[in-house]
Write a protein that holds these residues in place. Structure first.
Motif: not given
Length: 188
Positions: A54-80
């Motif tokens: 129904a939904a998923g939890v994904l790490p988006w960014e951390n206050s020290l390490e910044g964006p979680v790049t693999p998540t950003l890459d996946l979201l660009f491909q997540a159609e719909g």
């Protein structure tokens, strides 16, 4: 309102900060979702896209390490899929060891690459000779340390210690006390 299937995917196994974010989301949103730990964020996105989650939890960014790049890459491909909510979790990392393992004799430190980066100063200061070994998650690192017989440690949440038969050797080893991670809720 989310309907069947009523699963909320998170980066597992049990004992991750992602699980904590998933539990907080379900509690605060008062949604009748069953948590399901998955091995990778790619599986979470695929499950939401296919409708098996129904939904998923994904790490988006951390206050020290910044964006979680693999998540950003996946979201660009997540159609719909859309980001429907966010959860911010304070991150307090602990050094977890097998019972009887002196923390200052640790040869390897296992954890998710983000956690290793968030504890860089502690590792360089107190365990400069220990190899840093990346793991799929903080909980996977704890599980690997628990299964081994070498003087290894894992970095993860203190409550993961009891779940995997480890003990916290040092609590609060992150470089900054105000460390947090923002998680996003992905829905189809």
């Amino acid at each position: 309102m989310l309907t069947q299937p009523a699963y909320l995917g998170y980066l597992g196994p049990e004992g991750t900060f992602s699980e904590e974010a998933a539990q907080r989301y379900v509690t605060e949103a008062r949604l009748p979702l069953t948590l399901r730990g998955l091995a990778t964020c790619r599986e979470i996105v695929a499950g939401v896209t296919a409708g098996t989650l129904a939904a998923g939890v994904l790490p988006w960014e951390n206050s020290l390490e910044g964006p979680v790049t693999p998540t950003l890459d996946l979201l660009f491909q997540a159609e719909g899929c859309t980001i429907s909510a966010e959860v911010v979790i304070p991150v307090v990392h602990s050094l977890l060891v097998r019972l009887g393992t002196p923390w200052d004799e640790v040869e390897e430190v296992h954890s998710h690459p983000q956690a290793l980066g968030q504890c860089r100063r502690f590792l360089e200061t107190y365990l400069p000779g220990a190899a840093q070994v990346p793991a799929a998650s903080t909980a996977a690192a704890a599980r690997a340390v628990a299964a081994g017989d070498r003087p290894w440690a894992a970095i993860g949440p203190v409550w993961a210690a009891a779940r995997y038969g480890l003990q916290p050797a040092r609590i609060g080893i992150q470089d900054e006390p105000g460390n947090w991670t923002r998680f996003v809720i992905l829905a189809g």
